[in-house]
Design an enzyme around this catalytic site. Structure first.
Site, PDB file in Angstrom:
ATOM      1  N   LYS A 187      -9.226  -0.477  -2.831  1.00  0.00           N
ATOM      2  CA  LYS A 187      -8.257   0.529  -3.291  1.00  0.00           C
ATOM      3  C   LYS A 187      -6.857  -0.070  -3.291  1.00  0.00           C
ATOM      4  O   LYS A 187      -6.261  -0.290  -2.242  1.00  0.00           O
ATOM      5  CB  LYS A 187      -8.245   1.774  -2.394  1.00  0.00           C
ATOM      6  N   THR A 242       2.591   0.036   9.413  1.00  0.00           N
ATOM      7  CA  THR A 242       2.026   0.121  10.757  1.00  0.00           C
ATOM      8  C   THR A 242       1.505   1.535  11.015  1.00  0.00           C
ATOM      9  O   THR A 242       0.461   1.715  11.649  1.00  0.00           O
ATOM     10  CB  THR A 242       3.078  -0.320  11.795  1.00  0.00           C
ATOM     11  N   VAL A 244       0.153   3.782   8.857  1.00  0.00           N
ATOM     12  CA  VAL A 244      -1.166   3.996   8.233  1.00  0.00           C
ATOM     13  C   VAL A 244      -2.199   3.046   8.862  1.00  0.00           C
ATOM     14  O   VAL A 244      -3.379   3.388   8.985  1.00  0.00           O
ATOM     15  CB  VAL A 244      -1.101   3.864   6.694  1.00  0.00           C
ATOM     16  N   GLU A 262      -3.083  -6.016   8.484  1.00  0.00           N
ATOM     17  CA  GLU A 262      -1.851  -6.784   8.228  1.00  0.00           C
ATOM     18  C   GLU A 262      -0.758  -5.753   8.029  1.00  0.00           C
ATOM     19  O   GLU A 262      -0.738  -5.054   7.012  1.00  0.00           O
ATOM     20  CB  GLU A 262      -2.000  -7.638   6.964  1.00  0.00           C
ATOM     21  N   CYS A 296       6.792  -7.859   4.005  1.00  0.00           N
ATOM     22  CA  CYS A 296       6.475  -7.805   5.445  1.00  0.00           C
ATOM     23  C   CYS A 296       7.087  -8.990   6.165  1.00  0.00           C
ATOM     24  O   CYS A 296       7.443  -8.903   7.327  1.00  0.00           O
ATOM     25  CB  CYS A 296       4.965  -7.800   5.624  1.00  0.00           C
ATOM     26  N   GLU A 394      11.395  -1.502  10.357  1.00  0.00           N
ATOM     27  CA  GLU A 394      11.272  -2.200   9.088  1.00  0.00           C
ATOM     28  C   GLU A 394      12.011  -1.396   8.016  1.00  0.00           C
ATOM     29  O   GLU A 394      11.594  -0.287   7.682  1.00  0.00           O
ATOM     30  CB  GLU A 394       9.783  -2.291   8.759  1.00  0.00           C
TER      31      GLU A 394
HETATM   32  P1  NAD Z   1       1.273   2.227   3.067  1.00  0.00           P
HETATM   33  O1  NAD Z   1       0.773   2.077   4.472  1.00  0.00           O
HETATM   34  O2  NAD Z   1       1.995   3.448   2.713  1.00  0.00           O
HETATM   35  O3  NAD Z   1       0.053   2.122   2.039  1.00  0.00           O
HETATM   36  C1  NAD Z   1      -0.837   1.032   2.033  1.00  0.00           C
HETATM   37  C2  NAD Z   1      -2.151   1.460   1.423  1.00  0.00           C
HETATM   38  O4  NAD Z   1      -2.749   2.422   2.282  1.00  0.00           O
HETATM   39  C3  NAD Z   1      -2.013   2.128   0.044  1.00  0.00           C
HETATM   40  O5  NAD Z   1      -3.083   1.728  -0.769  1.00  0.00           O
HETATM   41  C4  NAD Z   1      -2.125   3.599   0.393  1.00  0.00           C
HETATM   42  O6  NAD Z   1      -2.603   4.394  -0.662  1.00  0.00           O
HETATM   43  C5  NAD Z   1      -3.129   3.554   1.535  1.00  0.00           C
HETATM   44  N1  NAD Z   1      -3.111   4.730   2.398  1.00  0.00           N
HETATM   45  C6  NAD Z   1      -2.097   5.598   2.611  1.00  0.00           C
HETATM   46  N2  NAD Z   1      -2.508   6.591   3.442  1.00  0.00           N
HETATM   47  C7  NAD Z   1      -3.798   6.333   3.762  1.00  0.00           C
HETATM   48  C8  NAD Z   1      -4.779   6.990   4.557  1.00  0.00           C
HETATM   49  N3  NAD Z   1      -4.508   8.121   5.181  1.00  0.00           N
HETATM   50  N4  NAD Z   1      -5.999   6.422   4.677  1.00  0.00           N
HETATM   51  C9  NAD Z   1      -6.285   5.260   4.051  1.00  0.00           C
HETATM   52  N5  NAD Z   1      -5.410   4.614   3.249  1.00  0.00           N
HETATM   53  C10 NAD Z   1      -4.180   5.130   3.110  1.00  0.00           C
HETATM   54  O7  NAD Z   1       2.113   0.907   2.792  1.00  0.00           O
HETATM   55  P2  NAD Z   1       2.947   0.571   1.493  1.00  0.00           P
HETATM   56  O8  NAD Z   1       4.179   1.418   1.507  1.00  0.00           O
HETATM   57  O9  NAD Z   1       2.071   0.574   0.295  1.00  0.00           O
HETATM   58  O10 NAD Z   1       3.338  -0.966   1.771  1.00  0.00           O
HETATM   59  C11 NAD Z   1       4.395  -1.356   2.548  1.00  0.00           C
HETATM   60  C12 NAD Z   1       3.944  -1.715   3.953  1.00  0.00           C
HETATM   61  O11 NAD Z   1       2.951  -2.747   3.909  1.00  0.00           O
HETATM   62  C13 NAD Z   1       5.072  -2.284   4.787  1.00  0.00           C
HETATM   63  O12 NAD Z   1       5.052  -1.725   6.078  1.00  0.00           O
HETATM   64  C14 NAD Z   1       4.742  -3.778   4.859  1.00  0.00           C
HETATM   65  O13 NAD Z   1       5.263  -4.446   5.969  1.00  0.00           O
HETATM   66  C15 NAD Z   1       3.265  -3.767   4.856  1.00  0.00           C
HETATM   67  N6  NAD Z   1       2.774  -5.083   4.419  1.00  0.00           N
HETATM   68  C16 NAD Z   1       2.245  -5.947   5.342  1.00  0.00           C
HETATM   69  C17 NAD Z   1       1.805  -7.208   4.957  1.00  0.00           C
HETATM   70  C18 NAD Z   1       1.210  -8.172   5.937  1.00  0.00           C
HETATM   71  O14 NAD Z   1       0.504  -9.060   5.483  1.00  0.00           O
HETATM   72  N7  NAD Z   1       1.440  -8.039   7.233  1.00  0.00           N
HETATM   73  C19 NAD Z   1       1.914  -7.582   3.617  1.00  0.00           C
HETATM   74  C20 NAD Z   1       2.463  -6.694   2.707  1.00  0.00           C
HETATM   75  C21 NAD Z   1       2.881  -5.440   3.115  1.00  0.00           C
END
Ligand code: NAD
Length: 499
Positions: A187, A242, A244, A262, A296, A394
């Site tokens: 997804k 973090t 989610v 991650e 990130c 963040e």
């Molecule tokens: P997010 O947590 O809002 O969403 C990530 C994914 O989770 C999306 O596909 C979203 O639809 C899904 N999601 C949301 N709610 C959910 C639920 N209840 N159950 C299951 N899935 C759910 O994150 P974002 O805003 O898309 O991305 C930004 C974040 O990602 C930042 O915190 C960033 O640091 C992190 N990130 C981490 C890395 C790493 O490798 N450590 C890399 C890139 C991004």
């Protein structure tokens, strides 16, 4: 004033209509999610709004494809060849994929093309590992025993990805899961699903059998929640926030799924007086403003030695003013758009909060009106202290916080005084200083006299609330396996009853 590139309206671009991939068939959803390009303000993509029922169908298809084969039963060489074919097809469609990531995420096109190059390399690396997956044997357990440790594909894997590096992040997970022989439900973020759906076409063309890769679009609460709770899913590989991530782990606990997470970061760059400041200043600007800070790994916290702080901050500001912000599709652009208007507001809130808490805005601090889309000026906050939200949380925007230190111990204390531990940088010409920081800072990656470099061979992931597990590197395929012991007896057994 920073350098601006005004976006050109996408007047000739017809929004692309996508479908989901379930069990090898392209499927419409019950509803539609429209994506408005963050850099251009117009609708560019429409994805199906997946439902719980779609998620259940996709999981059933992945389960069947795993339990009945042929994918998990193929040889490593066969899977490897299919992954190599996929890599070639990704390379052939790299411009199309980079374009989709650019218009949907707002990142600069030149950067998106670079990410595609990196992704192709990862698919090739995973293909190589597919042939090398192996267990262990123990011929040292006595005359009557031979032990063999097998690595078996773990089963059905849910892969959930964020919006900031749409194609790159799915490429850090999917080829390794496939190399191990797993089947998957993927997804992408509901904001940037296009390139992952094109990947579905590529994988079918490369010879991945139906049901092995299913791609769902839709929101986290609707689709992601099924992917993280369903009893037929064996493992979750999640990249995102973090918050989610925590929810994902709690969901997984109900059926004790394996989780790989991650998550976020608040990454420090520690700079000593003997550092090569010319090199560092460029890395500071790159670290803070690459992908508009929506990264990130962003180097969002500078921890500068007091003796150089004023000079270094002035030089960073001077360079940051020259960074070209604007039209993601202009090849000269270095910083693109902010993902949504709501996120832009959140970034602004952090800047305002830091000012109220006593920090000074040394550069930027405001949204940029470029006519279309939403943009944020590269921002520097000086006089930030460890207790401020902007130093601990963040921000995920082009906002650089400057803190200072006097002793090495103090620098390490400041670096570690947060909940995250994804990455860090140290700048010094002294070998001992670099290694001391490298060993004492609690982060999954520590760069020395560079920042945000990477390679498919090098593991990536976080300490503490930055995540769980590692991606990439030579163990990346093993992460998608179970370990099974075959304990074999040779000759007469010592009889328990009669002894
Ligand atoms: P997010 O947590 O809002 O969403 C990530 C994914 O989770 C999306 O596909 C979203 O639809 C899904 N999601 C949301 N709610 C959910 C639920 N209840 N159950 C299951 N899935 C759910 O994150 P974002 O805003 O898309 O991305 C930004 C974040 O990602 C930042 O915190 C960033 O640091 C992190 N990130 C981490 C890395 C790493 O490798 N450590 C890399 C890139 C991004």
């Amino acid at each position: 004033m920073t350098a601006h590139v005004k976006p050109k309206a996408l007047t000739d671009y017809k929004p692309r209509d996508f479908r989901m991939l379930i069990d090898g068939a392209w499927t419409k959803g019950a509803g539609v999610i429209e994506r408005v390009a963050p850099g251009h303000g117009s609708v560019v993509s429409r994805y199906p709004a997946g439902t719980r029922a779609d998620a259940e169908r996709a999981i059933a298809a992945a389960r069947k494809a795993f339990d009945d084969g042929p994918w998990p039963n193929m040889t490593g060489a066969e899977r490897s060849n299919i992954l190599l074919r996929a890599a070639d097809l990704i390379a052939a469609r790299a411009d199309e994929l980079a374009f989709l990531d650019t218009i949907e995420s707002g990142k600069p096109i030149s950067q998106a093309k670079g990410e595609l190059g990196g992704a192709v390399d990862i698919w090739r690396y995973a293909a190589a590992l597919a042939r090398d997956l192996h267990g262990e044997s123990y011929n040292t357990l006595g005359e009557g025993t031979l032990g063999v440790v097998l690595r078996e594909a773990i089963g059905v894997v849910s892969i959930i990805t964020p919006w900031n590096f749409p194609f790159l992040i799915v490429s850090q997970k999917l080829p390794f899961a496939l190399a191990a022989g797993c089947t998957t439900v993927v997804k992408p973020s509901e904001l940037t699903s296009g390139s992952t759906l094109v990947l579905g076409e590529i994988l079918l063309e490369a010879g991945v059998p139906a049901g092995v890769v299913n791609i769902l679009t839709g929101t986290g609460p609707e689709v992601g929640s099924v992917m993280t709770t369903h009893p037929d899913v064996d493992m979750i590989s999640f990249t995102g926030s973090t918050g989610v991530g925590r929810l994902t782990m709690a969901n997984a606990a109900q059926t004790l799924k394996k989780v790989s997470l991650e998550l976020g970061g608040k990454n420090p760059q520690i700079v000593f007086p003997d550092a090569n400041l010319d090199e560092f200043v460029d890395a500071a600007v790159f670290g803070a403003y690459f992908n508009a800070g929506e990264c990130c790994n962003a180097g969002s916290r500078l921890i500068l030695h007091k003796s150089i702080a004023a000079d270094a901050t002035a030089r960073i500001a001077e360079l940051a003013r020259k960074v070209k912000v604007g039209d993601p599709l202009d090849p000269a652009t270095q910083v693109g758009a902010i993902i949504t208007p709501q996120h832009l507001e959140k970034i602004g809130g952090y800047v305002a909060g830091a000012s109220q808490a006593g920090a000074s805005v040394a550069l930027g601090g405001e949204a940029l009106d470029l006519g279309l889309g939403q943009f944020m000026a590269p921002t520097i906050l000086s006089g930030v202290t460890s207790d401020m939200a902007v130093a601990r949380e963040e921000v995920f925007g082009p906002v650089l916080s400057v803190l200072t230190f006097e002793t090495t111990e103090e620098a390490i204390r400041i670096a570690n005084a947060i909940d995250y531990g994804l990455s860090a940088g140290v700048w010094s010409r002294d070998f001992d200083t670099c290694l001391t920081i490298g060993r004492k800072v609690r982060a999954g990656t520590v760069w020395m006299n560079t920042f945000m470099d990477g390679a498919s061979e090098l593991p990536f992931g976080g300490y503490r609330q930055s995540g769980l597990g590692r991606e990439l590197g030579r163990h990346a395929v093993e992460d998608y396996t179970e370990t099974k012991t075959l304990n074999m007896h040779i000759g007469a057994r010592t009889n328990w009853w009669a002894r």
